[in-house]
Every structure is written in structure tokens, then in C-alpha cells.
Design an enzyme around this catalytic site. Sequence first.
Site, PDB file in Angstrom:
ATOM      1  NE  ARG A  80       1.765  -2.225   1.139  1.00 46.43           N
ATOM      2  CZ  ARG A  80       1.967  -1.941   2.420  1.00 46.43           C
ATOM      3  NH1 ARG A  80       2.523  -0.780   2.768  1.00 46.43           N
ATOM      4  NH2 ARG A  80       1.607  -2.791   3.363  1.00 46.43           N
ATOM      5  CE  LYS A 182       4.132  -5.664   3.878  1.00 43.68           C
ATOM      6  NZ  LYS A 182       5.047  -4.727   4.525  1.00 43.68           N
ATOM      7  CD  GLU A 216      11.728   0.334   3.965  1.00 41.81           C
ATOM      8  OE1 GLU A 216      10.731   0.323   4.710  1.00 41.81           O
ATOM      9  OE2 GLU A 216      11.711  -0.118   2.808  1.00 41.81           O
TER      10      GLU A 216
HETATM   11  C1  LIG Z   1       5.334  -3.741   5.403  1.00 41.44           C
HETATM   12  C2  LIG Z   1       6.576  -2.912   5.440  1.00 41.44           C
HETATM   13  C3  LIG Z   1       6.613  -1.635   5.997  1.00 41.44           C
HETATM   14  C4  LIG Z   1       5.456  -1.028   6.755  1.00 41.44           C
HETATM   15  O1  LIG Z   1       4.330  -0.925   5.974  1.00 41.44           O
HETATM   16  P1  LIG Z   1       2.900  -0.733   6.669  1.00 41.44           P
HETATM   17  O2  LIG Z   1       1.984  -0.619   5.528  1.00 41.44           O
HETATM   18  O3  LIG Z   1       2.982   0.493   7.486  1.00 41.44           O
HETATM   19  O4  LIG Z   1       2.668  -1.949   7.509  1.00 41.44           O
HETATM   20  C5  LIG Z   1       7.773  -0.896   5.905  1.00 41.44           C
HETATM   21  N1  LIG Z   1       8.873  -1.409   5.314  1.00 41.44           N
HETATM   22  C6  LIG Z   1       8.891  -2.641   4.774  1.00 41.44           C
HETATM   23  C7  LIG Z   1      10.122  -3.120   4.116  1.00 41.44           C
HETATM   24  C8  LIG Z   1       7.750  -3.432   4.829  1.00 41.44           C
HETATM   25  O5  LIG Z   1       7.756  -4.655   4.326  1.00 41.44           O
END
Ligand SMILES: *Cc1c(COP(=O)(O)O)cnc(C)c1O
Length: 336
Positions: A80, A182, A216
Site C-alpha cells: 500500500r 494515505k 468511511e
Molecule cells: C489508515 C486508514 C484506514 C485504516 O486502515 P488500516 O490499514 O486498517 O489501518 C482507514 N481509513 C483511512 C482514511 C485511513 O487513513
Amino acid sequence: MTADKKPAAKFGTVFCKQMAIANSSNGQWGEINLQPVQPLSLHPAAHVLHYSSTIFEGMKAYRWADGQVRIFRLDRHLERMRQSAEAMCLPFPGVEMVRKAIFKVVDAVRDEIPGLPESLYIRPCLMGTSPDIGAAALPSTDACLFVLVSPVGDYFAGGLRPLRLLVADKTMRTTTQMGRVKTGGNYAAALRVTMEARREHGVDQVLFCPDGDVQETGAANFLLIDDKRILTKALDPTFLHGVTRDSLLTLARDMGYQVEERPFTVDELLERSASSEAALSGTAAVLSPVGELVCHGKTYKMGNGEVGPNAMKLRKALTDVQGGLAEDRHGWLTRI
Ligand SMILES: *Cc1c(COP(=O)(O)O)cnc(C)c1O
């Protein structure tokens, strides 16, 4: 919980004394070094400071009862990170070099890694450092990779309080092309909406549902759960593809839940609120129950508004694998 347990440090503010760091200049990556956690020196024209060329990851290492340390789903996080770097046109040192940097710092702080239910949070970060404010429409040619590590407590050491979310059906968390990346700017973009929601509706987080599409919150994925089924949005570019989400869905299938990954609307969510539990998933908190939704000024309880049994069952299934109390059937843990 024992009464004399010392309160855990607030997540994100306490770091081990060392970090790993490497720099790239014109496509040439230098050595990975260990250094004390200290202020970084950046040129004031550094690309990241003006044009937000930055990405990060977040994963955890666990010390099992046998004393050995294991990182959860390292490969997924590395992949990722590679995708995020590509999306932001950042020079990427390759997954093997990032893996080495992580191993180097985790090995160096091994003695500071707490036992269960605590863990070591690992935060790799990559940013564009070219001193060039003329590069607003050009990638940074120079970059800095560093890996911070932080001992973190059990997120729910203070007890579990179901969250209250505002359903925002007009606002987006970020742009469609950056949804699964991210990158720092996404969190800056969601901040104002979240602060207003906290002030005006007394909520913890905002559930972003542009045009009614349930996506989300600012930093966690959203799951709707009942005794038989789990419903969550199918992977598409608009939201962050959580490793925790994927892990929970995999375990849920193993446990006999029917997993539905598809788009769903705020109307369906509210219709099902009384008969479902809801929860947020992410590395930091694993799975946090949602007790209430606020939508157009009206409050809807999820189930009875309390912590739901299915969310707790799923959460335990995952933390048991992470901590070595259940078999790692999917090869998710890397021993270091
Ligand atoms: C990091 C993140 C998540 C959760 O990701 P994980 O890999 O489960 O830690 C969900 N939404 C956003 C916007 C994130 O930055």
C-alpha cells in the site's frame, strides 16, 4: 483490567528513542541509518512543506508470550505504501528497502516493545524534500524516508465507549483520485468538517457519505454487522483500503458470517440501524463500536446503542491472531 495498571501513554505522543532514516537525491537512495528521534532539518522551500508531497503507513508489531516479536501484515502495508508513493509521484526506494528500514529500527528498539495487549506502532513516512517552490506542478526529485516507532497501549484500556458519528451526506473526505492514498492532505481536508461536527453535534467522528454513498470516517473504515452478516463498501478508489478491514472480513468468512462488499446508501444504513451493530476498523483501535448516528438533526441508535456482541467477537478473533492466541491461518505475521 487490574486497578493498578498504569494508564497507557496517549496514542501518538510517545516514541522510542531511535528512528530509521534514509535520503534520496536525484533518484539515488543513500544508506538507511539509525538516529535519535530529533527534529529533522528541511529546507524552507522543501516540496512537502508547500505542495504536500507526503505519504505514510501505520502498522503494528506484537510481542507474544514466547517473547518473540511479530509484525502484522507487513507485506500488505508495504504494498500500500508503494501504491501511495506512486499516486503522489514520490521517489520510492522499493518495498525491500522500506522493509529493511522497518526491521532495522524494530530490532534496535526490541527491548522497548511492550507485551500484550500493548504493541509497537510503526509509522513509516516518505516526503518530497527538493528545495523548489517552482515545482508546484512537478514531482519532488529528492525524498526522505523515515520510520518512527511508538509503544502503544491497549486502545480501550480506559473502557469501551461506543462512538457517536455524524452522517455527512453532502461532503467528501477527499477527492476521488486520492481516496485510497494515505497522504497528509486527505486528513487536512477532512479536519474542518470534523471539527464543526464535533462542535455542533457533539459527535466523535464524521461518516462521509457523499450523495448518500456510505464511505468511511476520517481515518477508519465503516462496517455494519449483525448476527449473520457483515456489510461494508466494496473496494473502489474513493476510500482507503484498510488492512484491518480486509483482515476482519477474512476472519468473518472463516467464522461463518456472510460478507457483503457492495455500495450501500444512507437510507439503507438508517433502515438497518435498529437491527444492526456498526463499527470502525483501523490499525490503531482495531474495531471500535459505533453506538449512535446523527443524520439531519435526528439521532439513530445502532442496535441498543451499546457495545455489540458481534463487533466484540470479531475484534477478539483478530486480536487473538495478532497476539498469538489463535492460529495464524493466513500467514499474516512476520517474525523479526
Ligand atoms: C489508515 C486508514 C484506514 C485504516 O486502515 P488500516 O490499514 O486498517 O489501518 C482507514 N481509513 C483511512 C482514511 C485511513 O487513513
